[in-house]
Design a protein around this motif. Structure first.
Motif, mmCIF file in Angstrom:
data_model
loop_
_atom_site.group_PDB
_atom_site.id
_atom_site.type_symbol
_atom_site.label_atom_id
_atom_site.label_comp_id
_atom_site.label_asym_id
_atom_site.label_seq_id
_atom_site.Cartn_x
_atom_site.Cartn_y
_atom_site.Cartn_z
ATOM 1 N N GLY A 120 -11.289 0.094 5.259
ATOM 2 C CA GLY A 120 -12.121 1.063 5.857
ATOM 3 C C GLY A 120 -12.461 0.600 4.088
ATOM 4 N N LYS A 121 -13.037 1.760 3.589
ATOM 5 C CA LYS A 121 -14.199 1.423 2.667
ATOM 6 C C LYS A 121 -13.008 1.954 0.574
ATOM 7 C CE LYS A 121 -17.324 4.632 4.777
ATOM 8 N NZ LYS A 121 -18.524 5.557 4.742
ATOM 9 N N SER A 122 -11.840 1.591 1.254
ATOM 10 C CA SER A 122 -11.016 1.602 -0.318
ATOM 11 C C SER A 122 -11.311 -0.429 -0.517
ATOM 12 C CB SER A 122 -9.778 1.669 -0.247
ATOM 13 O OG SER A 122 -9.743 3.395 -0.248
ATOM 14 N N GLU A 123 -11.534 -0.452 -2.066
ATOM 15 C CA GLU A 123 -10.952 -2.112 -2.422
ATOM 16 C C GLU A 123 -10.095 -2.289 -1.652
ATOM 17 O OE1 GLU A 123 -12.560 -2.925 -6.161
ATOM 18 O OE2 GLU A 123 -11.346 -0.749 -6.862
ATOM 19 N N LYS A 124 -10.523 -3.764 -1.835
ATOM 20 C CA LYS A 124 -9.698 -4.770 -0.949
ATOM 21 C C LYS A 124 -9.256 -6.270 -1.656
ATOM 22 C CE LYS A 124 -11.602 -3.523 4.212
ATOM 23 N NZ LYS A 124 -12.970 -2.305 2.583
ATOM 24 N N PRO A 125 -8.413 -5.758 -2.830
ATOM 25 C CA PRO A 125 -7.677 -7.043 -3.374
ATOM 26 C C PRO A 125 -6.916 -7.617 -2.787
ATOM 27 C CG PRO A 125 -6.654 -5.249 -4.329
ATOM 28 C CD PRO A 125 -7.649 -4.164 -3.232
ATOM 29 N N TYR A 126 -6.592 -9.016 -3.743
ATOM 30 C CA TYR A 126 -5.270 -9.896 -3.075
ATOM 31 C C TYR A 126 -4.139 -9.697 -3.862
ATOM 32 C CZ TYR A 126 -2.957 -14.041 -1.971
ATOM 33 O OH TYR A 126 -1.848 -14.329 -1.237
ATOM 34 N N GLY A 127 -3.123 -8.891 -2.866
ATOM 35 C CA GLY A 127 -2.131 -8.782 -3.713
ATOM 36 C C GLY A 127 -1.046 -8.010 -2.765
ATOM 37 N N ASP A 128 -0.534 -7.356 -3.526
ATOM 38 C CA ASP A 128 0.865 -6.128 -3.330
ATOM 39 C C ASP A 128 -0.362 -5.126 -2.403
ATOM 40 O OD1 ASP A 128 2.990 -4.999 -2.894
ATOM 41 O OD2 ASP A 128 2.722 -3.652 -5.505
ATOM 42 N N TYR A 129 1.241 -5.179 -1.088
ATOM 43 C CA TYR A 129 0.090 -4.209 -0.307
ATOM 44 C C TYR A 129 1.281 -3.593 0.635
ATOM 45 C CZ TYR A 129 -4.199 -5.220 -0.451
ATOM 46 O OH TYR A 129 -6.085 -5.329 -0.328
ATOM 47 N N SER A 130 3.005 -3.424 -0.700
ATOM 48 C CA SER A 130 3.507 -2.824 -0.808
ATOM 49 C C SER A 130 3.622 -0.973 -0.379
ATOM 50 C CB SER A 130 4.707 -2.772 -1.918
ATOM 51 O OG SER A 130 4.092 -2.293 -2.705
ATOM 52 N N TYR A 131 5.097 -0.491 0.096
ATOM 53 C CA TYR A 131 5.164 0.202 0.514
ATOM 54 C C TYR A 131 4.435 1.628 -1.181
ATOM 55 C CZ TYR A 131 5.632 1.220 5.182
ATOM 56 O OH TYR A 131 5.525 2.056 6.727
ATOM 57 N N ASP A 132 5.638 1.342 -1.941
ATOM 58 C CA ASP A 132 5.486 1.388 -3.587
ATOM 59 C C ASP A 132 4.262 1.223 -3.732
ATOM 60 O OD1 ASP A 132 7.989 1.909 -3.530
ATOM 61 O OD2 ASP A 132 8.380 0.286 -5.055
ATOM 62 N N ARG A 133 3.226 0.592 -3.176
ATOM 63 C CA ARG A 133 1.751 0.735 -4.058
ATOM 64 C C ARG A 133 1.132 1.706 -3.440
ATOM 65 N NH1 ARG A 133 -0.544 0.141 -8.597
ATOM 66 N NH2 ARG A 133 0.645 -2.061 -8.603
ATOM 67 N N PHE A 134 1.459 1.783 -2.273
ATOM 68 C CA PHE A 134 0.425 2.654 -1.117
ATOM 69 C C PHE A 134 0.813 4.112 -1.256
ATOM 70 C CE2 PHE A 134 0.101 -0.161 3.077
ATOM 71 C CZ PHE A 134 -0.919 -1.203 2.856
ATOM 72 N N ALA A 135 1.851 4.761 -1.805
ATOM 73 C CA ALA A 135 2.456 5.468 -2.567
ATOM 74 C C ALA A 135 1.902 6.100 -3.358
ATOM 75 C CB ALA A 135 4.122 5.776 -2.436
ATOM 76 N N ASP A 136 1.301 5.656 -4.638
ATOM 77 C CA ASP A 136 1.320 5.203 -6.196
ATOM 78 C C ASP A 136 -0.686 5.970 -5.695
ATOM 79 O OD1 ASP A 136 3.755 5.105 -6.883
ATOM 80 O OD2 ASP A 136 3.089 2.849 -8.145
ATOM 81 N N ASP A 137 -0.673 4.596 -4.246
ATOM 82 C CA ASP A 137 -2.386 5.168 -4.248
ATOM 83 C C ASP A 137 -2.168 6.596 -3.628
ATOM 84 O OD1 ASP A 137 -2.877 2.605 -5.766
ATOM 85 O OD2 ASP A 137 -3.247 1.904 -3.474
ATOM 86 N N VAL A 138 -1.452 6.700 -3.614
ATOM 87 C CA VAL A 138 -2.012 8.100 -2.706
ATOM 88 C C VAL A 138 -1.606 9.509 -4.171
ATOM 89 C CG1 VAL A 138 -0.771 9.787 -1.175
ATOM 90 C CG2 VAL A 138 -0.954 8.045 -0.065
ATOM 91 N N ARG A 139 -0.613 9.080 -4.487
ATOM 92 C CA ARG A 139 -0.949 10.161 -5.794
ATOM 93 C C ARG A 139 -1.479 9.909 -6.593
ATOM 94 N NH1 ARG A 139 3.657 12.275 -8.959
ATOM 95 N NH2 ARG A 139 2.848 13.484 -10.062
ATOM 96 N N ALA A 140 -2.650 9.004 -6.693
ATOM 97 C CA ALA A 140 -3.202 8.996 -7.616
ATOM 98 C C ALA A 140 -4.703 9.776 -7.417
ATOM 99 C CB ALA A 140 -4.234 7.955 -7.950
ATOM 100 N N VAL A 141 -4.958 9.668 -5.688
ATOM 101 C CA VAL A 141 -5.671 11.029 -4.988
ATOM 102 C C VAL A 141 -5.249 12.220 -4.727
ATOM 103 C CG1 VAL A 141 -6.268 11.133 -2.333
ATOM 104 C CG2 VAL A 141 -6.432 8.738 -3.312
ATOM 105 N N LEU A 142 -4.265 12.351 -4.881
ATOM 106 C CA LEU A 142 -3.770 13.693 -5.051
ATOM 107 C C LEU A 142 -3.793 14.400 -6.390
ATOM 108 C CD1 LEU A 142 -0.955 14.293 -2.083
ATOM 109 C CD2 LEU A 142 -2.778 14.372 -2.441
ATOM 110 N N ASP A 143 -3.375 13.584 -7.232
ATOM 111 C CA ASP A 143 -3.729 14.076 -8.395
ATOM 112 C C ASP A 143 -5.182 14.703 -8.429
ATOM 113 O OD1 ASP A 143 -1.431 13.850 -9.076
ATOM 114 O OD2 ASP A 143 -1.067 12.370 -10.514
ATOM 115 N N GLU A 144 -6.392 13.492 -8.243
ATOM 116 C CA GLU A 144 -8.084 13.421 -9.156
ATOM 117 C C GLU A 144 -8.145 14.295 -8.066
ATOM 118 O OE1 GLU A 144 -11.263 12.253 -10.548
ATOM 119 O OE2 GLU A 144 -9.040 11.630 -10.950
#
Length: 267
Positions: free
Chosen positions: A59-83
């Protein structure tokens, strides 16, 4: 609409609409938050706050080359909920988003989440493991990954046709295809490898909040006996809701029922 910076500096897009009890939506592979359009319409009218997250690479999120693990996704969700200072949320994850939600609840100790809704989840485990012979053979999944490497447009079209049990308009199928084409190719490949290989069974022990599992009985992508039934047995406070007229794409197969169920559960 905000873009939230994750811990590694990647910007993650979130659409935050309405007021009231929050429902946070995590999309499936290879789509984005817009797949829940017909949930937002109903739930906003019912007085809920709806937050749709585009996982990185989509979608409209950045699209870096690299890590697409569940850990990474979960950490991104935490960043959104905190912000966004979200508390007492119902976390609603569809397909790969269900795997992300499952991992989030364990990795982040259920932070800011009071209820968990898993829709046709790619969780806890999809493919065969030595102690899980019921899983799909990897040969059932690998053509999607190979298709993403060689002809992602055709793979997305073929996948869109797999999603539904009821008849859908050509226009809706085309729209689903277009959402998939907004993703990056590398994210599509790497995250498919994530949900193919993941084993989230240990995470189920850490989930204590009320949990509903909404699953189509005709699902050919994440079959109910592999995922939904295992989650109901493995999560202490879980209930499996069977959708008798749905395939994997139950949000379109039985839209009204999904919306009513989510409103009742999240309210």
């Amino acid at each position: 609409m905000p873009r939230i910076t994750a811990e590694d500096g990647v910007n993650v897009f979130a659409r935050d609409l309405g007021e009231g009890d929050p429902i946070v939506f995590l999309h499936g592979w290879p789509l984005n938050h817009r797949m829940f359009e017909y949930q937002y319409t109903h739930l906003l009218d019912e007085g809920f706050r709806c937050i749709g997250i585009d996982l990185r690479g989509y979608g409209k999120s950045e699209k870096p080359y690299g890590d697409y693990s569940y850990d990474r996704f979960a950490d991104d969700v935490r960043a959104v909920l905190d912000e966004l200072d979200v508390d007492g949320a119902t976390l609603a994850g569809f397909s790969m988003g269900g795997g992300t939600a499952t991992r989030y609840m364990s990795r982040h100790d259920e932070a800011r989440v009071d209820k968990l809704a898993l829709l046709a989840p790619a969780s806890p485990v999809i493919t065969e493991k030595p102690d899980f012979p019921e899983g799909l053979d990897e040969s059932d999944v690998n053509p999607l990954i190979e298709g993403a490497r060689t002809d992602r447009a055709k793979m997305n079209a073929d996948f869109a046709e797999m999603l539904f049990h009821t008849d859908q308009s050509d226009e809706l199928i085309d729209w689903i295809w277009s959402l998939g084409m907004e993703a990056s190719g590398q994210a599509t490949i790497a995250s498919a490898e994530t949900w193919r290989d993941a084993d989230l069974r240990p995470a189920m022990d850490d989930i204590t909040v009320p949990t509903k599992i909404y699953h189509g009985v005709h699902d050919e992508v994440t079959p109910i006996e592999i995922t939904g039934a295992v989650l109901e047995e493995g999560i202490e406070n879980a209930e499996l809701i069977r959708f008798e007229n749905s395939g994997h794409g139950l949000v379109a197969d039985e839209t009204e029922t999904v919306n009513e169920q989510l409103a009742e559960f999240a309210g």
